[in-house]
Design a protein around this motif. Structure first.
Motif, short mmCIF file in Angstrom:
data_model
loop_
_atom_site.label_atom_id
_atom_site.label_comp_id
_atom_site.label_asym_id
_atom_site.label_seq_id
_atom_site.Cartn_x
_atom_site.Cartn_y
_atom_site.Cartn_z
N LEU A 254 0.83 -1.21 0.00
CA LEU A 254 0.00 0.00 0.00
C LEU A 254 0.86 1.26 0.00
N THR B 40 -6.61 -6.96 -1.74
CA THR B 40 -7.50 -5.81 -1.50
C THR B 40 -8.76 -5.82 -2.34
N LEU C 57 -1.58 -7.36 -4.93
CA LEU C 57 -2.41 -6.32 -4.32
C LEU C 57 -3.88 -6.53 -4.67
#
Length: 315
Positions: A19, A52, A48
Motif C-alpha cells: 500500500l 485488497t 495487491l
C-alpha cells in the motif's frame, strides 16, 4: 501516506509495504509502484488485487480523490487539489470527481463525506494516513441522495440570488393567492414567503435532528435569507452525509419540537425535505418568470453540466 499498524518494528507487514508503494507521491505509474515494492508489475498487481480486491491504479486513484475532497473541504482550491491528485488537467479532475462523488468539487464542504465505495475498507484519513474499515460496506458508485441534497442547496441559493434583483414590490407581491403547500406552514403566496419556508424547513428539521431548541424565525429579505441558507445548507449537507455514512436511514428520530412529540424515520425526514423543497423551488421559478426574470428549469442534469463554469471551477 502511511498505513498505521500494530505490528512490532521487527515484524514485516507485506500488505502495508504494498500500500505504501501504491500511495507514494512518486508512484504515478504501475511500474513505479512495483519498483518501490521490489516486485515485477505483474506480480505486484496480482498480489495487491488479490489482497485488497482492487487494482493498484484504481486504489491509488480512489484514495487520492478522497484526499482531494478533504483538501477542498479544508479550503484548498480545486486547481491545487487536482494537480496534487496527479491529474494533468483541472477539467479531467472535475469530471472524475463528479462521477465518483455525485457532485462537482465546488460543492464540497468541510462536513461533506469523503469516502468512496471500497471493496477493502481502505480510505484516506487526514492528514496523511489511511483508515481501514473493520467491516467495509459496498456503497453505490454515485450517491444519488448526495447529488439531490447538493443540487437542492445550490439551486436554492441561485433562486435567492435571482430574487434579490427584484424590486421589493415584486418580491413580496401575491402571485398565487391562497397557495398553501403544508397546512402547518401557512400560505406561500409570494416569492418572499416561499423562499423563507424553503430555508426554514431545513432550520427546523436540523434543530430536531441535533436536539436543539426550536429556532427563532429570521428575517426574510434576500440578504438575510442567503445568510440563513448558507448556514443551514452546510449543516444539512453534513447531517445527511452522516446518515448515509452510518447507514442510519432507518434510525428513528423522536421529535420533541412537535406537540405532542412524534417519531420519524431519518430517511423519511430527508425524503420529506427533498420533496417539498423541489415543489417550492419550481413554484418560485413560476413566480420569477411572472416577474419577467429568466430562470432555468432547475434540472439536475443541467446543474451537473453547468455548475462548474457558473462557480468558476474551471480555469
Amino acid at each position: 501516506m502511511t498505513v498505521p499498524t500494530d505490528e512490532p518494528p521487527s515484524g514485516r507487514d507485506r500488505l502495508r509495504e504494498l500500500l505504501d508503494a501504491v500511495l507514494d507521491e512518486d508512484s504515478t505509474r504501475l511500474a513505479d509502484m512495483a519498483d518501490r515494492a521490489h516486485s515485477s508489475p505483474f506480480h505486484f498487481s496480482r498480489r495487491l488485487s488479490r489482497d485488497t480486491g482492487e487494482s493498484p491504479v484504481a486504489l491509488r486513484r480512489r484514495v487520492l480523490l478522497e484526499r482531494a475532497a478533504w483538501q477542498i473541504g479544508q479550503g484548498s482550491s480545486v486547481t491545487d487539489a487536482a494537480f496534487a491528485a496527479g491529474y494533468e488537467s483541472v477539467e479531467g479532475f472535475i469530471r472524475a470527481f463528479t462521477r465518483a462523488f455525485g457532485h462537482p468539487p465546488g460543492a464540497t464542504t468541510a462536513g461533506s463525506g469523503r469516502w468512496l465505495p471500497a471493496p477493502n475498507g481502505v480510505h484516506f484519513h487526514p492528514p496523511i494516513h489511511l483508515w481501514v474499515e473493520g467491516n467495509p460496506r459496498s456503497r453505490p458508485a454515485m450517491d444519488l441522495t448526495a447529488l439531490q441534497i447538493h443540487h437542492d442547496v445550490d439551486d436554492t441559493a441561485l433562486l435567492i440570488r435571482l430574487a434579490a434583483e427584484l424590486p421589493e414590490e415584486d418580491y413580496r407581491k401575491v402571485w398565487s393567492p391562497g397557495r398553501t403547500v403544508l397546512t402547518w406552514d401557512g400560505p406561500e403566496e409570494s416569492i418572499a414567503a416561499t423562499l423563507e419556508h424553503l430555508v426554514r424547513s431545513k432550520e427546523v428539521w436540523l434543530a430536531s435532528i441535533e436536539g436543539s431548541d426550536f429556532p427563532a424565525r429570521g428575517f426574510d429579505d434576500p440578504a438575510s435569507l442567503m445568510s440563513r441558507h448558507e448556514e443551514a445548507g452546510a449543516r444539512w449537507i453534513a447531517a445527511v452525509d452522516d446518515m448515509g455514512r452510518r447507514d442510519a436511514w432507518g434510525d428513528r428520530l423522536i421529535d420533541a419540537l412537535c406537540d405532542p412529540p412524534e417519531s420519524f424515520l431519518l430517511g423519511g425526514v430527508v425524503a420529506h425535505v427533498l420533496t417539498y423543497a423541489a415543489h417550492r423551488r419550481q413554484a418560485v421559478r413560476h413566480m420569477l418568470r411572472s416577474s419577467g426574470v429568466e430562470v432555468g428549469h432547475g434540472d439536475p442534469l443541467e446543474w451537473l453540466q453547468n455548475r462548474n463554469e457558473r462557480r468558476g471551477d474551471t480555469p
